[in-house]
Design an enzyme around this catalytic site. Structure first.
Site, short mmCIF file in Angstrom:
data_model
loop_
_atom_site.label_atom_id
_atom_site.label_comp_id
_atom_site.label_asym_id
_atom_site.label_seq_id
_atom_site.Cartn_x
_atom_site.Cartn_y
_atom_site.Cartn_z
N LEU A 33 0.81 -1.23 0.00
CA LEU A 33 0.00 0.00 0.00
C LEU A 33 0.84 1.28 0.00
CD1 LEU A 33 -3.00 -1.03 2.33
CD2 LEU A 33 -2.80 -1.20 -0.16
N TYR A 140 14.95 2.12 -14.65
CA TYR A 140 13.65 1.46 -14.62
C TYR A 140 13.62 0.32 -15.65
CZ TYR A 140 8.79 0.59 -15.82
OH TYR A 140 7.60 -0.04 -16.11
N HIS A 188 2.35 10.32 -15.26
CA HIS A 188 1.98 9.83 -16.59
C HIS A 188 1.18 10.85 -17.38
CE1 HIS A 188 2.96 5.94 -14.63
NE2 HIS A 188 3.69 5.91 -15.72
N1 UDP Z 1 5.19 13.27 -21.09
C1 UDP Z 1 5.14 14.65 -21.25
N2 UDP Z 1 4.71 15.42 -20.20
C2 UDP Z 1 4.36 14.87 -18.99
C3 UDP Z 1 4.41 13.45 -18.85
C4 UDP Z 1 4.83 12.68 -19.92
O1 UDP Z 1 5.46 15.18 -22.31
O2 UDP Z 1 4.03 15.62 -18.07
C5 UDP Z 1 5.61 12.44 -22.23
C6 UDP Z 1 6.81 11.57 -21.92
O3 UDP Z 1 8.01 12.28 -22.18
C7 UDP Z 1 6.58 10.40 -22.89
C8 UDP Z 1 5.05 10.30 -23.01
O4 UDP Z 1 4.56 11.57 -22.53
O5 UDP Z 1 7.08 10.72 -24.16
C9 UDP Z 1 4.47 9.21 -22.16
O6 UDP Z 1 5.01 9.32 -20.85
P1 UDP Z 1 4.45 8.52 -19.61
O7 UDP Z 1 5.19 8.99 -18.41
O8 UDP Z 1 2.96 8.65 -19.60
O9 UDP Z 1 4.75 7.00 -19.93
P2 UDP Z 1 6.14 6.26 -20.30
O10 UDP Z 1 6.23 6.29 -21.78
O11 UDP Z 1 7.25 6.96 -19.61
O12 UDP Z 1 5.93 4.88 -19.77
#
Ligand code: UDP
Length: 330
Positions: A33, A140, A188
């Site tokens: 949690l 990661y 995200h």
């Molecule tokens: N992203 C962005 N602004 C944000 C969060 C994410 O431009 O505030 C972009 C990030 O650089 C990536 C895409 O959105 O290219 C998806 O990012 P997310 O963190 O949702 O998922 P990831 O691909 O890292 O698993």
């Protein structure tokens, strides 16, 4: 026989639990949690604790006859993993080893692992096939790839088989409106964009607009969380039927840019959603798009939800009705 869902109170875990419940499985959940929410699941057997706790695992595997373990507890923020790798290797690599050793000790044969598209790093080409170059650009992704490698050796040495599911971008929420994404802090894209529409943030920051993509922003393959949940069931059935260990991609096979996500969210929410261009985020790949043919051929999985609009609509439905996620006190 029962199934154990580690991280069952998380975003994807709660959708897996929901699907298992529909199918009337006897479900045991372990979740510490730290990021999960007890309210997101309704199960008879819940253990609040950590998969790095040997004594807890001995208790769970002794109390229940478990034949399949789903492992969905991991830290998931690419950027944070670059600035704090120790946090990621300890949680995403070292603790699951304790879980695996406990499974071997208690003769639990089937393991379904939440892996990620981040194992590929900057792709050698898209769509990505499982045997393409894997060169993670963040701790990661590297921690997930390392665990996949460990799984391959465990599977050779012990009576143990696994399916590693390389999720592309998990998104959306259950159409029943009861469960969805609720991270604190949120990192995200889709939930952040929608939080601007809810008036909780002033703008969305676009991390880089000079990538080698059509509009300069990163391309991602967004796959609905309920489709991911179904893939876990397929993976379990495959293993129960004697399937061999494999890793497979789970995505829709289409790439959408950050700007496209924002534009579509403007259309769905009717909000202007102001955006700002920021510098690139450490560890991001320019594009990640799945070829999921293997999951289709081997597991019989294919995404049912292929409309990005519907994916964002289900997310919007969740966030609109739960503006603080599961955190009622915010
Ligand atoms: N992203 C962005 N602004 C944000 C969060 C994410 O431009 O505030 C972009 C990030 O650089 C990536 C895409 O959105 O290219 C998806 O990012 P997310 O963190 O949702 O998922 P990831 O691909 O890292 O698993």
């Amino acid at each position: 026989m029962s199934v154990l869902v580690c991280g069952g109170a998380g975003y994807i875990g709660s959708h897996v639990v929901s699907e298992l419940k529909e199918l009337k499985y006897d479900i045991v959940v372990i979740d510490n949690l730290e990021y999960g929410h007890r309210e997101s699941i309704n199960v008879d057997h819940f253990y609040e604790g950590d998969i790095g706790d040997k004594n807890l695992l001995d208790k769970v595997f002794s109390n229940h006859k478990i034949d399949t373990v789903f492992h969905l507890c991991a830290y998931i923020e690419v950027g944070e993993s670059v600035s704090n790798p120790s946090k990621y290797y300890n949680n995403n690599l070292s603790k699951p080893l304790t879980l695996l050793d406990s499974m071997v000790k208690h003769n639990v044969p089937n393991f379904v692992f939440s892996s990620t598209a981040a194992v590929y790093g900057e792709p050698e080409g898209v769509p990505l096939k499982e045997d393409m170059r894997k060169c993670p650009t963040s701790p990661y992704g590297d921690s997930k790839l390392a665990l996949e490698k460990i799984l391959a050796w465990y599977s050779k040495a012990y009576s143990f088989n696994y399916v590693a599911l390389r999720y592309f971008n998990a998104s959306g929420a259950h159409p029943n409106g009861h469960i969805g994404e609720s991270h604190d802090p949120e990192s995200h894209l889709i939930p952040l964009v929608l939080s601007v529409a809810l008036g909780k943030r002033d703008n969305i920051k676009i991390f880089g607009d000079d990538y080698p993509t059509p509009d300069g922003t990163c391309l991602r393959d967004y796959v609905h969380v309920c489709d991911l949940a179904l893939a876990h069931i397929k993976a379990m059935e495959y293993l129960k039927n004697g399937g061999e260990s494999i890793s497979c991609n789970l995505g829709n096979g289409a790439g959408f840019s950050v700007k496209e996500i924002i534009d579509l969210s403007r259309e769905i929410t009717g909000h202007s959603i102001p955006s700002l261009i920021e510098k690139k985020r450490d560890g991001d790949s320019s594009e990640l798009i799945a070829d999921s043919t293997l999951a289709n051929n081997i597991l019989g999985w294919t995404p049912k939800i292929t409309s990005l609009k519907y994916i964002i609509e289900t997310a919007w439905n969740w966030h609109k009705n739960h503006p603080n996620g599961f955190n009622k006190n915010l």
